[in-house]
Design an enzyme around this catalytic site. Sequence first.
Site, PDB file in Angstrom:
ATOM      1  N   GLY A  92       0.301  -3.315   7.162  1.00  0.00           N
ATOM      2  CA  GLY A  92      -0.601  -3.095   8.521  1.00  0.00           C
ATOM      3  C   GLY A  92       0.081  -2.165   9.168  1.00  0.00           C
ATOM      4  O   GLY A  92       1.362  -2.087   9.279  1.00  0.00           O
ATOM      5  N   SER A 119      -4.456  -2.583   3.044  1.00  0.00           N
ATOM      6  CA  SER A 119      -4.118  -3.686   4.033  1.00  0.00           C
ATOM      7  C   SER A 119      -5.410  -4.163   4.632  1.00  0.00           C
ATOM      8  O   SER A 119      -6.185  -3.152   5.002  1.00  0.00           O
ATOM      9  CB  SER A 119      -2.910  -3.482   4.829  1.00  0.00           C
ATOM     10  OG  SER A 119      -3.056  -4.534   5.835  1.00  0.00           O
ATOM     11  N   TYR A 143      -6.882 -10.451   4.063  1.00  0.00           N
ATOM     12  CA  TYR A 143      -6.646 -12.004   5.168  1.00  0.00           C
ATOM     13  C   TYR A 143      -7.947 -12.378   5.179  1.00  0.00           C
ATOM     14  O   TYR A 143      -9.084 -11.964   5.460  1.00  0.00           O
ATOM     15  CB  TYR A 143      -6.128 -11.468   6.250  1.00  0.00           C
ATOM     16  CG  TYR A 143      -4.918 -11.062   6.335  1.00  0.00           C
ATOM     17  CD1 TYR A 143      -3.863 -11.916   5.692  1.00  0.00           C
ATOM     18  CD2 TYR A 143      -4.024  -9.881   6.934  1.00  0.00           C
ATOM     19  CE1 TYR A 143      -2.390 -11.463   5.634  1.00  0.00           C
ATOM     20  CE2 TYR A 143      -2.957  -9.560   6.886  1.00  0.00           C
ATOM     21  CZ  TYR A 143      -2.009 -10.480   6.299  1.00  0.00           C
ATOM     22  OH  TYR A 143      -0.586  -9.984   6.251  1.00  0.00           O
ATOM     23  N   THR A 169      -3.634 -12.929   0.355  1.00  0.00           N
ATOM     24  CA  THR A 169      -2.364 -13.156   0.874  1.00  0.00           C
ATOM     25  C   THR A 169      -2.400 -14.633   1.704  1.00  0.00           C
ATOM     26  O   THR A 169      -3.224 -14.867   2.416  1.00  0.00           O
ATOM     27  CB  THR A 169      -1.740 -12.066   1.937  1.00  0.00           C
ATOM     28  OG1 THR A 169      -1.536 -10.785   1.258  1.00  0.00           O
ATOM     29  CG2 THR A 169      -0.557 -12.325   2.730  1.00  0.00           C
ATOM     30  N   LYS A 280      -1.024 -13.762  -3.280  1.00  0.00           N
ATOM     31  CA  LYS A 280       0.172 -13.217  -2.782  1.00  0.00           C
ATOM     32  C   LYS A 280       1.017 -14.087  -1.881  1.00  0.00           C
ATOM     33  O   LYS A 280       0.244 -14.866  -1.056  1.00  0.00           O
ATOM     34  CB  LYS A 280       0.022 -11.878  -2.062  1.00  0.00           C
ATOM     35  CG  LYS A 280       1.164 -11.386  -1.317  1.00  0.00           C
ATOM     36  CD  LYS A 280       0.827  -9.917  -0.809  1.00  0.00           C
ATOM     37  CE  LYS A 280       1.975  -9.046  -0.289  1.00  0.00           C
ATOM     38  NZ  LYS A 280       2.335  -9.408   1.153  1.00  0.00           N
ATOM     39  N   HIS A 304       6.727 -12.488   2.140  1.00  0.00           N
ATOM     40  CA  HIS A 304       6.343 -11.529   3.286  1.00  0.00           C
ATOM     41  C   HIS A 304       7.532 -10.466   3.866  1.00  0.00           C
ATOM     42  O   HIS A 304       7.490 -10.322   4.987  1.00  0.00           O
ATOM     43  CB  HIS A 304       5.403 -12.163   4.243  1.00  0.00           C
ATOM     44  CG  HIS A 304       4.363 -11.649   4.893  1.00  0.00           C
ATOM     45  ND1 HIS A 304       3.058 -11.686   4.691  1.00  0.00           N
ATOM     46  CD2 HIS A 304       4.336 -10.554   6.031  1.00  0.00           C
ATOM     47  CE1 HIS A 304       2.463 -10.866   5.432  1.00  0.00           C
ATOM     48  NE2 HIS A 304       3.085 -10.206   6.256  1.00  0.00           N
TER      49      HIS A 304
HETATM   50  C1  FNR Z   1       3.851  -6.359   5.870  1.00  0.00           C
HETATM   51  N1  FNR Z   1       3.198  -7.175   4.999  1.00  0.00           N
HETATM   52  C2  FNR Z   1       1.943  -7.529   4.644  1.00  0.00           C
HETATM   53  N2  FNR Z   1       1.178  -8.188   3.710  1.00  0.00           N
HETATM   54  C3  FNR Z   1       0.109  -8.300   3.659  1.00  0.00           C
HETATM   55  O1  FNR Z   1      -0.329  -8.973   2.759  1.00  0.00           O
HETATM   56  N3  FNR Z   1      -0.836  -7.700   4.546  1.00  0.00           N
HETATM   57  C4  FNR Z   1      -0.205  -6.954   5.551  1.00  0.00           C
HETATM   58  O2  FNR Z   1      -0.875  -6.257   6.075  1.00  0.00           O
HETATM   59  C5  FNR Z   1       1.146  -6.730   5.898  1.00  0.00           C
HETATM   60  N4  FNR Z   1       1.637  -5.928   6.675  1.00  0.00           N
HETATM   61  C6  FNR Z   1       3.135  -5.548   6.622  1.00  0.00           C
HETATM   62  C7  FNR Z   1       3.495  -4.928   7.619  1.00  0.00           C
HETATM   63  C8  FNR Z   1       4.552  -4.519   8.047  1.00  0.00           C
HETATM   64  C9  FNR Z   1       5.332  -3.782   8.705  1.00  0.00           C
HETATM   65  C10 FNR Z   1       5.690  -5.303   6.789  1.00  0.00           C
HETATM   66  C11 FNR Z   1       7.229  -5.085   6.779  1.00  0.00           C
HETATM   67  C12 FNR Z   1       5.298  -6.132   5.881  1.00  0.00           C
HETATM   68  C13 FNR Z   1       4.263  -7.501   3.818  1.00  0.00           C
HETATM   69  C14 FNR Z   1       4.224  -6.698   2.689  1.00  0.00           C
HETATM   70  O3  FNR Z   1       3.230  -6.453   1.873  1.00  0.00           O
HETATM   71  C15 FNR Z   1       5.580  -7.312   1.615  1.00  0.00           C
HETATM   72  O4  FNR Z   1       5.238  -8.577   1.355  1.00  0.00           O
HETATM   73  C16 FNR Z   1       6.872  -7.068   2.359  1.00  0.00           C
HETATM   74  O5  FNR Z   1       6.918  -5.769   2.940  1.00  0.00           O
HETATM   75  C17 FNR Z   1       7.851  -7.148   1.178  1.00  0.00           C
HETATM   76  O6  FNR Z   1       9.149  -7.314   1.908  1.00  0.00           O
HETATM   77  P1  FNR Z   1      10.008  -5.686   2.082  1.00  0.00           P
HETATM   78  O7  FNR Z   1      10.651  -5.613   0.689  1.00  0.00           O
HETATM   79  O8  FNR Z   1       9.254  -4.719   2.533  1.00  0.00           O
HETATM   80  O9  FNR Z   1      11.375  -6.041   2.913  1.00  0.00           O
END
Ligand code: FNR
Length: 404
Positions: A92, A119, A143, A169, A280, A304
Site C-alpha cells: 500500500g 493492493s 482487505y 489478506t 495471505k 506481513h
Molecule cells: C505491506 N504489505 C501489505 N500486504 C497486503 O496484503 N496489503 C497491503 O496493502 C500491504 N501494504 C504494505 C505496505 C508496506 C510499506 C509493506 C512493507 C508491506 C505486506 C506485503 O505484502 C508483504 O507481506 C511484506 O512486504 C513481506 O515482507 P518483506 O519481505 O517486504 O519484508
Amino acid sequence: TQIFVDGLGGARPLVPVAPERLQEAARRKLDAPAFAYLAGGAGAERTMRANLDAFAAVKLVPRRLCGSASRDLSVELFGHTYPAPVLLAPLGVLELAHAEADLAVGRAAAALGVPFIFSSQASEPMEEVAAAMGDAPRWFQLYWGTDEEVTRSFVRRAEQCGAQAIVLTLDTTLLGWRPRDLDLGHLPFLRGQGLAQYLTDEYFRSRLAGAPLPATSPRPSPALLRTAASLGAHGRKFGLSLSQMRAAAAHFTASYTRPDLQWDDLSRLRGWTDLPIVLKGILHPDDAREAVRRGMDGLIVSNHGGRQIDGEVGSLTVLPRVVEAAGELPVLIDSGVRTGSDVAKALAMGARAVLLGRPYAYGLALAGEAGVAEVVRNVVAEFDLTLGLLGVHAARDLRPEHLA
Ligand code: FNR
C-alpha cells in the site's frame, strides 16, 4: 558475466545490488515518515529480524557435474505460466516512495512478465494500473472491510481489470503496533494517501455524504495544515472537495477492516467470484488444513513483513509444516525474501513461488520504474545463477535434498 561486460563499458547499476545497501540508499533518499512507513515493523521489530534470520539459517548443498547450462525458471499457478517464481507483493501507499507509485511498478512488472499484486490500499486506482500494464499478469489483494458492498465492489472491479487471482489478506484485521510510525505521528491514510481504490469506488463514494466529519481545531497546527494540503491535493486528483476528503479518510478508518471476520465468511467471497482465492498470512498448519476444507485455492505464508505482531515466527521457519498441511494447494511465501538465493531456499522447502516486498519499493524510491525493474531482474538473475550452480535444471526441480 554480461553484467561485468557491461561494467567494462561504463554501465553502472541504478540501484545497489546488495539488499542492505539498497535499503540504506532508499533511507538517504526518502523523507523520515516515508522511510519509517516502508521499513518499519511491529514492536521491537523482532519478527522482521526473525524473517531474515530464518533465511540465513537455511543452507544450500549443491550437486556437481549435472550439466545445468541453461535453466527453466518458469512456474505455473492456477493455469497461468509465469517467467519466474517471483511475484510483486501488494504494498500500500507506494506514493510514499515515488510519485508514479503503482503505475511505475505496473510498467516494470509488465516489461518483465512478473505478476503484480495490486493492493487494496494502493496509491493509483487498479483500472489505471491495469491499463498501463496492457495484458501483462496482475492479481488483486483484498482487505475485507465492514462495508461489504465496497468489499464486493473491489472484487468485481478486480475481475474487470483482468486479475488472475484474489489474494485475501488475513493478518491485518487490526493495524499493528508500529513504533517508528507512532513516534512520528504518521498514518498516511489520514492524509488521504493510499486510498485510490476507495476514492474511485462508486459504493465508497456514495457513503461520504452522511459520514461524520472529524472535529477541526480553531487554531490548526502546522502539521494539521500539511494534512489539509495533502487531503486537498488527493481530493483534486479524485474529484472530491476537502470536506469530502475528510469524510473519506474518516470513513476509511472506520470501515477498511473487519476484526470479526471468520472462516464461514469465506463462503460469501467464494460466491462472488470464480477466480482462484489465495489466503495471505497463513502461518499455522491447522489454518492451512481449514483453508483446504473451505475450498480455497492457494496460500501465502506471510507475517506481513513483521509489521503486525512482534515476536512472531519467521515465515520460512513454518513453511514446511504449512506445505505439508496444504496438500495439493500451491503455497507461496513472503516476508524476508531479499535475494535469488532466498528464492532457491524457499522453493527447496516447498514453496511454489515467492513474493518480493520491500526491496522493490526501495528500487522504486531510487529510480522509479527502472529501479523496480532492476531490483526484480537482480533477484531473478541471482536465482538463475544459483540454480545453475546448485546443478538444478528447472525451478520446479528444487527439493529438500538441495538443503543441508
Ligand atoms: C505491506 N504489505 C501489505 N500486504 C497486503 O496484503 N496489503 C497491503 O496493502 C500491504 N501494504 C504494505 C505496505 C508496506 C510499506 C509493506 C512493507 C508491506 C505486506 C506485503 O505484502 C508483504 O507481506 C511484506 O512486504 C513481506 O515482507 P518483506 O519481505 O517486504 O519484508
